[in-house]
Design a protein around this motif. Structure first.
Motif, mmCIF file in Angstrom:
data_model
loop_
_atom_site.group_PDB
_atom_site.id
_atom_site.type_symbol
_atom_site.label_atom_id
_atom_site.label_comp_id
_atom_site.label_asym_id
_atom_site.label_seq_id
_atom_site.Cartn_x
_atom_site.Cartn_y
_atom_site.Cartn_z
ATOM 1 N N TYR A 12 -59.981 -27.623 32.570
ATOM 2 C CA TYR A 12 -59.732 -27.827 31.126
ATOM 3 C C TYR A 12 -58.645 -28.653 30.480
ATOM 4 O O TYR A 12 -57.632 -28.541 29.835
ATOM 5 C CB TYR A 12 -58.827 -26.207 31.501
ATOM 6 C CG TYR A 12 -59.578 -25.071 32.058
ATOM 7 C CD1 TYR A 12 -60.234 -24.360 30.748
ATOM 8 C CD2 TYR A 12 -59.958 -25.170 33.468
ATOM 9 C CE1 TYR A 12 -61.189 -23.463 30.949
ATOM 10 C CE2 TYR A 12 -60.796 -23.573 33.118
ATOM 11 C CZ TYR A 12 -61.735 -23.001 32.077
ATOM 12 O OH TYR A 12 -62.337 -21.512 32.319
ATOM 13 N N PHE A 13 -58.257 -30.088 31.531
ATOM 14 C CA PHE A 13 -57.956 -30.845 31.527
ATOM 15 C C PHE A 13 -57.841 -32.018 31.805
ATOM 16 O O PHE A 13 -57.692 -32.906 31.022
ATOM 17 C CB PHE A 13 -56.112 -30.545 32.577
ATOM 18 C CG PHE A 13 -55.631 -29.646 32.916
ATOM 19 C CD1 PHE A 13 -54.552 -29.442 31.709
ATOM 20 C CD2 PHE A 13 -55.442 -28.029 33.675
ATOM 21 C CE1 PHE A 13 -53.570 -27.688 31.013
ATOM 22 C CE2 PHE A 13 -55.226 -27.347 33.767
ATOM 23 C CZ PHE A 13 -54.696 -26.759 31.927
ATOM 24 N N LYS A 56 -60.248 -32.744 28.133
ATOM 25 C CA LYS A 56 -60.061 -33.071 27.467
ATOM 26 C C LYS A 56 -58.965 -34.336 27.155
ATOM 27 O O LYS A 56 -58.620 -34.147 25.820
ATOM 28 C CB LYS A 56 -59.520 -31.809 27.622
ATOM 29 C CG LYS A 56 -60.978 -30.130 27.171
ATOM 30 C CD LYS A 56 -59.616 -28.705 26.936
ATOM 31 C CE LYS A 56 -60.879 -28.531 26.413
ATOM 32 N NZ LYS A 56 -59.833 -26.277 26.475
ATOM 33 N N GLY A 79 -49.015 -23.140 25.455
ATOM 34 C CA GLY A 79 -49.397 -24.426 25.716
ATOM 35 C C GLY A 79 -49.150 -25.495 25.023
ATOM 36 O O GLY A 79 -48.031 -26.628 25.113
ATOM 37 N N LEU A 99 -56.531 -20.270 30.264
ATOM 38 C CA LEU A 99 -57.106 -20.982 30.642
ATOM 39 C C LEU A 99 -56.879 -22.116 29.420
ATOM 40 O O LEU A 99 -56.539 -23.406 29.006
ATOM 41 C CB LEU A 99 -57.718 -21.869 31.949
ATOM 42 C CG LEU A 99 -57.004 -22.204 33.359
ATOM 43 C CD1 LEU A 99 -56.943 -21.522 34.497
ATOM 44 C CD2 LEU A 99 -55.538 -22.921 32.960
ATOM 45 N N SER A 141 -55.010 -24.579 27.066
ATOM 46 C CA SER A 141 -55.111 -25.707 27.123
ATOM 47 C C SER A 141 -55.525 -26.111 25.660
ATOM 48 O O SER A 141 -54.626 -27.530 25.095
ATOM 49 C CB SER A 141 -56.459 -26.655 28.268
ATOM 50 O OG SER A 141 -57.612 -25.864 27.894
#
Ligand code: ADP
Ligand code: MG
Length: 323
Positions: A10-11, A14, A63, A98, A102
């Motif tokens: 998710y992080f 990306k 987010g 998530l 995100s």
């Protein structure tokens, strides 16, 4: 899904990669290259479930806001966004949560060309901390303390809509995602480009998170001056006036909060250059009054003290949980 899979999916995947990031997510620390001749500006904001957002909000907006409120602080400092870190304390959250979180986060990041360079992920109550870094030419950061008496006070945009939407949420009402007033709370647009211009012209600046009334007082207290504000010049959103009436719209413009507009002061010598520079701005910019000697802030309507805020905006302090 373990912590490492979560960060990867998710992080890290990306996050993209700015050329000025020498080491990013995946090492024990991030290594970044500060542009030569620039000062580094650091801002941070924490959002906690129940205090700053609710479960009734779209997760994507949580987010988005986690980064946007930090971008707004950078804008108020006149800083160009560079990098940010993300500290997440998460209860049992789903892949769906998530994904949406995100998506919102990287929407805001992409628009500002700011790169995610690290963070921390722990299990606990839902709390999100973003720390954002930006830069300004050495010695040129905008602060709250530079205003002097007899300067013009301006604001960007029309404050009030976000404060109305937050009050609806806090009262347990659902927000419609198609409602432009709700959008202003869910997806605040940091005034990044405007902040970069203000660095050249403004003597002081602050972003509106607690509400114009409270935040203007912070700027004036730092600067050691007072002010006279013409309440009739406050720019009001036509949609908000249609929804709640002019009187309430004006109160929300002063006491609402969560606007993420900029409030700033311009001395007379800078005024012509500033006004010329605002010609290309997409957002409205309005002169709402001027600074004065002393420490008092006088809100006037037709030259008379404006007394019709229900109980005075200070009493709204406890109502908005954006502090
Ligand atoms: P360490 O145990 O050495 O502190 P972590 O396992 O906490 O390392 O983190 C591994 C890497 O993932 C680090 O680069 C860290 O910055 C990054 N990271 C952890 N959580 C996040 C997150 N929520 N968002 C972005 N990067 C993260
Ligand atoms: Mg760590």
């Amino acid at each position: 899904m373990n912590e490492f899979e979560l960060i990867e999916s998710y992080f890290r995947r990306k996050a993209g990669r700015r050329p000025d990031v020498c080491m990013g997510i995946g090492d024990d620390g991030a290594v970044t290259r500060v542009p030569a001749g620039q000062d580094l500006v650091t801002v941070t904001d924490t959002l906690a479930l129940g205090t700053h957002f609710t479960e009734a909000m779209p997760v994507k907006s949580i987010g988005y806001r986690a980064l946007a409120v930090n971008l707004s602080d950078l804008a108020a400092m006149g800083a160009r966004p560079l990098w940010f870190t993300l500290n997440l304390s998460l209860p049992d959250v789903s892949a769906e949560w998530l994904e949406a979180f995100s998506l919102g986060l990287f929407d805001a990041a992409g628009a500002a060309s700011i790169g995610l360079i690290g963070g921390d992920t722990v299990r606990g109550p839902l709390v999100i901390t973003v720390t954002a870094l930006g830069c300004v030419p050495a010695g040129s950061a905008l602060g709250r303390g530079g205003a002097r008496p007899a300067e013009s006070i301006f604001i960007t945009g029309c404050p009030g809509e976000a404060g109305h939407a937050w009050r609806q949420l806090a009262a347990g009402q659902a927000l419609s995602v198609d409602d432009p007033i709700a959008q202003r709370f869910l997806y605040p647009q940091a005034r990044t480009a405007e902040g970069l211009v203000l660095r050249e012209f403004a003597s002081a600046a602050i972003d509106l998170s607690d509400g114009l009334g409270a935040d203007l007082e912070h700027l004036l207290a730092s600067s050691g001056c007072g002010a006279v504000i013409d309440v009739d010049t406050l720019p009001l959103s036509a949609a908000l006036v249609a929804r709640v009436g002019e009187q309430r719209a004006r109160e929300l413009a002063i006491a609402g909060g969560d606007d993420y507009e900029l409030c700033f002061t311009i001395g007379d010598a800078m005024l012509p250059g500033f006004l010329a520079a605002t010609q290309g701005w997409a957002c409205r910019v309005t002169r709402i009054g001027q600074t004065a000697a002393g420490t008092s802030v006088r809100w006037l309507q037709n030259g008379q003290p404006w007394t019709s805020v229900e109980q005075g905006y200070r009493h709204f302090d406890g109502e908005v949980a954006s502090t």
